[in-house]
Design a protein around this motif. Structure first.
Motif, short mmCIF file in Angstrom:
data_model
loop_
_atom_site.label_atom_id
_atom_site.label_comp_id
_atom_site.label_asym_id
_atom_site.label_seq_id
_atom_site.Cartn_x
_atom_site.Cartn_y
_atom_site.Cartn_z
N ARG A 191 -5.40 0.79 -8.36
CA ARG A 191 -6.93 0.51 -8.56
C ARG A 191 -7.29 -1.22 -8.88
NH1 ARG A 191 -7.88 2.94 -13.06
NH2 ARG A 191 -8.61 4.90 -12.13
N THR A 192 -6.59 -1.88 -9.65
CA THR A 192 -6.70 -3.25 -9.89
C THR A 192 -6.43 -4.15 -8.66
OG1 THR A 192 -5.85 -2.77 -12.19
CG2 THR A 192 -5.80 -4.99 -11.04
N ALA A 193 -5.53 -3.57 -7.87
CA ALA A 193 -5.04 -4.24 -6.42
C ALA A 193 -6.22 -4.13 -5.62
CB ALA A 193 -3.82 -3.54 -6.08
N GLU B 95 -9.41 -3.34 -6.20
CA GLU B 95 -10.68 -4.31 -6.86
C GLU B 95 -10.35 -5.79 -6.61
OE1 GLU B 95 -11.09 -2.75 -10.76
OE2 GLU B 95 -11.76 -1.10 -10.43
N THR B 96 -9.11 -5.94 -6.66
CA THR B 96 -9.06 -7.57 -6.53
C THR B 96 -9.12 -7.96 -5.04
OG1 THR B 96 -7.49 -7.80 -8.17
CG2 THR B 96 -7.32 -9.35 -6.75
N GLN C 65 -11.83 3.28 -2.37
CA GLN C 65 -11.44 1.90 -2.40
C GLN C 65 -10.79 1.47 -1.15
OE1 GLN C 65 -9.35 1.56 -5.84
NE2 GLN C 65 -11.03 1.29 -7.20
N THR D 107 -3.57 2.91 -12.09
CA THR D 107 -4.17 1.66 -12.61
C THR D 107 -3.79 0.56 -11.91
OG1 THR D 107 -4.29 2.79 -14.79
CG2 THR D 107 -4.58 0.22 -14.66
N ARG D 108 -2.55 0.34 -11.48
CA ARG D 108 -2.10 -0.83 -10.59
C ARG D 108 -2.77 -0.70 -9.11
NH1 ARG D 108 2.99 0.59 -13.01
NH2 ARG D 108 3.56 1.63 -11.25
N ARG E 56 -0.25 4.89 -14.87
CA ARG E 56 0.04 3.48 -14.68
C ARG E 56 -0.12 3.27 -13.11
NH1 ARG E 56 3.84 4.71 -19.06
NH2 ARG E 56 5.46 5.27 -17.44
#
Length: 320
Positions: A225-227, A229-230, A108, A222-223, A219
């Motif tokens: 990965r979310t950042a 992807e955003t 990513q 996940t945070r 966790r």
């Protein structure tokens, strides 16, 4: 975005003035850097700001890659701020992640850096400089360093890079490993339960702690990965908007060229019509002159005819 060290106070310098001058200078293409530096320094000197003039003259010309990275920061402040936030999230997430999580985040991270690097190349091209493959690699290396290292992030956030940044060999988390641990070392496995009844509670606690560490790592992953992807979605949206804007700009250029050609044709036709008007006016004047001369000749001819007729009548009377 705050600059490290803040603005200078006191002395004969205008802090806001010199900061604005330096901000402008470090987004000026390197080919015009020296000339612009002298202009800004001379302007500060003319205003009596000798300290500011010295500060501007001390500025070093950035490499092409460093200038492109500075230009990206200044031209895309929101995306740059999100990129810095993503770096903080990634550095936090990399702490203690297992190899699978690190691999996923690395993929990513490379995608986000690639998108921003292309955006920097586009901005540089719009400013009159096409980045070579080698220079673009230096831009990518700088962005990787910004994500990996807080010190590099602080340097880029200042917007005045002089040379490209080099990423560390390993992703820097900014944390101090526990005694005896080395980067990338896996967490110790819990000791197998002992047959001794006294060892059972200790083993259970170790297993609980290990499970909690694993949940925390998940966790964090996940945070992060979310950042990531955003950030990717925002970069794609920004790139789509830029593509649409470029297409509209190309259409506007085409319309402008077409209108300019029509104006050129109309001006050429107007010059032709004015030339025809001039020739017609000359011909009209010449024809008027000839008409006047013909009218005068007619008057003289009529007079001569009358005189001839009178002479004829006089002679005829004598003969009779």
């Amino acid at each position: 975005m705050q600059r490290r060290g803040g603005r200078r106070q006191g002395g004969d310098g205008d802090g806001d003035g010199v900061e604005a001058a330096l901000d402008e200078l470090y987004t000026t293409p390197p080919s015009r850097f020296v000339a612009r530096r002298e202009e800004l320094a001379a302007a500060a000197g003319a205003e009596g700001r000798a300290e500011d003039a010295r500060a501007v003259r001390a500025a070093r010309r950035p490499s092409l890659a460093a200038w492109a990275a500075n230009l990206l920061l200044r031209s895309e402040p929101q995306e740059s701020r999100r990129f810095l936030e993503l770096g903080r999230a990634l550095r936090e997430a990399y702490r203690g992640l297992d190899s699978a999580g690190v691999k996923e985040l690395s993929v990513q991270r490379r995608r986000v850096v690639s998108e921003l690097s292309r955006q920097a190349a586009h901005l540089a091209f719009e400013a009159g400089h096409r980045l070579s493959g080698a220079v673009q690699q230096e831009v990518e290396a700088t962005l990787h360093a910004v994500l990996a290292d807080q010190a590099a992030a602080d340097q880029w956030a200042g917007g005045r890079l002089v040379s490209a940044l080099v990423p560390p060999s390993e992703f820097v988390t900014g944390t101090v490993p526990s005694a005896g641990a080395t980067p990338g070392t896996a967490l110790p496995k819990a000791a197998p339960p002992s047959a001794s009844p006294k060892a059972a509670p200790s083993s259970a606690r170790a297993q609980d702690e290990l499970a909690e560490r694993r949940r925390e790592r998940q966790r964090q992953l996940t945070r992060a990965r979310t950042a990531a992807e955003t950030a990717e979605r925002r970069l794609r949206a920004c790139r789509d908007r830029r593509t649409d804007a470029d297409a509209e700009l190309a259409r506007a250029h085409a319309r402008h060229d077409e209108a300019r050609q029509r104006v050129t044709d109309a001006e050429r036709r107007l010059r032709q019509l004015r030339e025809e008007q001039r020739r017609a006016a000359d011909e009209e004047q010449a024809a008027g002159q000839r008409s006047q001369e013909a009218a005068e000749a007619l008057v003289r001819a009529e007079q001569e005819a009358r005189e001839a007729a009178a002479e004829l009548d006089r002679l005829s009377s004598r003969r009779s």
